[in-house]
Design an enzyme around this catalytic site. Sequence first.
Site, PDB file in Angstrom:
ATOM      1  N   CYS A   1       0.849  -1.188   0.000  1.00  0.00           N
ATOM      2  CA  CYS A   1       0.000   0.000   0.000  1.00  0.00           C
ATOM      3  C   CYS A   1       0.887   1.241   0.000  1.00  0.00           C
ATOM      4  O   CYS A   1       1.779   1.385   0.852  1.00  0.00           O
ATOM      5  CB  CYS A   1      -0.916   0.008   1.224  1.00  0.00           C
ATOM      6  SG  CYS A   1      -1.903   1.528   1.385  1.00  0.00           S
TER       7      CYS A   1
ATOM      8  N   CYS B   1      -4.573  -0.303   0.345  1.00  0.00           N
ATOM      9  CA  CYS B   1      -5.328  -1.121   1.283  1.00  0.00           C
ATOM     10  C   CYS B   1      -6.676  -0.464   1.560  1.00  0.00           C
ATOM     11  O   CYS B   1      -6.825   0.764   1.489  1.00  0.00           O
ATOM     12  CB  CYS B   1      -4.539  -1.345   2.577  1.00  0.00           C
ATOM     13  SG  CYS B   1      -4.431   0.082   3.666  1.00  0.00           S
TER      14      CYS B   1
ATOM     15  N   CYS C   1     -39.251  67.216  -1.259  1.00  0.00           N
ATOM     16  CA  CYS C   1     -39.899  66.151  -2.038  1.00  0.00           C
ATOM     17  C   CYS C   1     -38.916  65.217  -2.722  1.00  0.00           C
ATOM     18  O   CYS C   1     -39.312  64.186  -3.270  1.00  0.00           O
ATOM     19  CB  CYS C   1     -40.824  66.759  -3.105  1.00  0.00           C
ATOM     20  SG  CYS C   1     -39.954  67.666  -4.408  1.00  0.00           S
TER      21      CYS C   1
ATOM     22  N   CYS D   1      -6.215   2.882 -13.688  1.00  0.00           N
ATOM     23  CA  CYS D   1      -4.753   2.912 -13.534  1.00  0.00           C
ATOM     24  C   CYS D   1      -4.192   1.660 -12.872  1.00  0.00           C
ATOM     25  O   CYS D   1      -2.981   1.435 -12.916  1.00  0.00           O
ATOM     26  CB  CYS D   1      -4.352   4.132 -12.710  1.00  0.00           C
ATOM     27  SG  CYS D   1      -5.036   4.134 -11.020  1.00  0.00           S
TER      28      CYS D   1
ATOM     29  N   CYS E   1     -39.782  22.915  -2.848  1.00  0.00           N
ATOM     30  CA  CYS E   1     -39.706  21.824  -3.837  1.00  0.00           C
ATOM     31  C   CYS E   1     -38.260  21.574  -4.269  1.00  0.00           C
ATOM     32  O   CYS E   1     -37.626  20.606  -3.851  1.00  0.00           O
ATOM     33  CB  CYS E   1     -40.586  22.157  -5.039  1.00  0.00           C
ATOM     34  SG  CYS E   1     -40.695  20.808  -6.249  1.00  0.00           S
TER      35      CYS E   1
ATOM     36  N   CYS F   1     -27.997  82.708  -7.679  1.00  0.00           N
ATOM     37  CA  CYS F   1     -27.584  82.621  -6.285  1.00  0.00           C
ATOM     38  C   CYS F   1     -27.908  81.261  -5.707  1.00  0.00           C
ATOM     39  O   CYS F   1     -28.475  80.402  -6.373  1.00  0.00           O
ATOM     40  CB  CYS F   1     -28.259  83.732  -5.485  1.00  0.00           C
ATOM     41  SG  CYS F   1     -30.057  83.545  -5.388  1.00  0.00           S
TER      42      CYS F   1
ATOM     43  N   CYS G   1     -24.748  79.649   6.675  1.00  0.00           N
ATOM     44  CA  CYS G   1     -24.567  80.156   5.308  1.00  0.00           C
ATOM     45  C   CYS G   1     -24.617  81.692   5.275  1.00  0.00           C
ATOM     46  O   CYS G   1     -24.977  82.288   4.246  1.00  0.00           O
ATOM     47  CB  CYS G   1     -25.644  79.572   4.380  1.00  0.00           C
ATOM     48  SG  CYS G   1     -25.614  77.763   4.240  1.00  0.00           S
TER      49      CYS G   1
ATOM     50  N   CYS H   1     -36.716  23.516  -9.808  1.00  0.00           N
ATOM     51  CA  CYS H   1     -37.959  24.203  -9.463  1.00  0.00           C
ATOM     52  C   CYS H   1     -37.632  25.334  -8.485  1.00  0.00           C
ATOM     53  O   CYS H   1     -36.977  25.107  -7.465  1.00  0.00           O
ATOM     54  CB  CYS H   1     -38.945  23.223  -8.835  1.00  0.00           C
ATOM     55  SG  CYS H   1     -40.499  24.005  -8.293  1.00  0.00           S
TER      56      CYS H   1
END
EC number: 2.3.2.31
Length: 473
Positions: free
Chosen positions: A220, A243, A407, A238, A314, A417, A453, A309
């Site tokens: 082995c 083992c 909005c 092959c 399912c 401005c 501001c 599915c």
Amino acid sequence: MSSEDREAQEDELLALASIYDGDEFRKAESVQGGETRIYLDLPQNFKIFVNGNSNECLQNSGFEYTICFLPPLVLNFELPADYPSSSPPSFTLSGKWLSPTQLSALCKHLDNLWEEHRGSVVLFAWVQFLKEDTLAYLNIVSPFELKMGSQGKVQKRAAQASSNTELDFGEAAGCDVDQEEIVDERAVQDVESLSSLIQEILDFDQAQQKKCFNSKLFLCSICFCDKLGSECMYFLECRHVYCKACLKDYFEIQIRDGQVQCLNCPEPKCPSVATPGQVRELVEAELFARYDHLLLQSTLDLMADVVYCPRPCCQLPVMQEPGCTMAICPSCNFAFCTLCRLTYHGVSPCNVTAEKLMDLRNEYLKADEASKRFLEQRYGKRVIQKALEEMESKEWLEKNSKSCPCCGTPIEKLDGCNKMTCTGCMQYFCWICMGSLSRANPYKHFNDPASPCFNRLFHAVDINGDILDEIED
């Protein structure tokens, strides 16, 4: 029966029993006789094949098979009272892979051997001839064509044909023989059909190879221990041997990790893969069930005509019809589109959510020509174009506009401005801090020293080519 004949018979049967094992020779209990199984030694890479005919449809017709073992010839014999002094043994010779004509040729030669040994025991000479010289005597070479004798043409041999009328098969037995030639009644082809003959030969060859393998010692390459073949397993492609204990541990680790496609030979760079039968032999039933499920799953995933599915309860595989985008789950009968996995919508393009639209645009821009055509077929050219335009618009708006604080309408500032008016809700707001302004006095926001501001009404405004940071009162 004379005492000399009796003694010769007993000695010969005792000698045969001591030379051959129980599988090769068995003495009859009720009569002076027995059965001998003759296993022939085949040359390396010996091939067999069969040609179909109009009377029998053969699935294996036209294929060659390389084998190491053929089923044995069986010689059943009974010793008469005056053997060996006067009469030869009465016998039948049966075989699965030789035609009645070929078996008749062997029977004829056994008669000739008796004539050469008349007065002496002959069974050992018969067995040795059948074991060592059958292939050469019948001119059998690889590839060997399997044939069935025409049972309707079998004729009983004469009680004792004269030597000048008997056929000599020594050199021509391997050739095709005319159907009208006499077939010895002692020659028996013990097989039902060519189809069953091939299967019996392949099964016997596999069983004998396993028997030989189990009796040998192998090293082995994992634990480096010498073990009998019965404690080992080899990969079919092959032929590398390990083992069973080492392979069991190896298989269990791979299956628990979900690597069911990687149960290949441990030899580096070896592509051989263990068969499901080998895996079943080594691992426990619960682990094999996991292996079987994952192997089926991975195999289905590689099939282009299999979809699942989309219902979470399912998830069964569904076969997709070629050229059709509709699939119907055989379990829950849900009809769905195989492209978007939603309820089937006929010839209408697949619905695209806002999130999907962005992913679709990115996917389309990175795709090659073939992938682009697929996406256009799946979602429609107009949907693709819409996705591209909407994404371009969104990018432009994010770069060149601000949303109204009231909005949310996108507003672009071209000139003037920093007191802005929303075109949607007419709300005043500051372009700098995006705060809402009083409708009664919107400029107070820019004149109040407490405002962030203050004095920035024209901040960053382009006036005659100059950008103003502040406007002093």
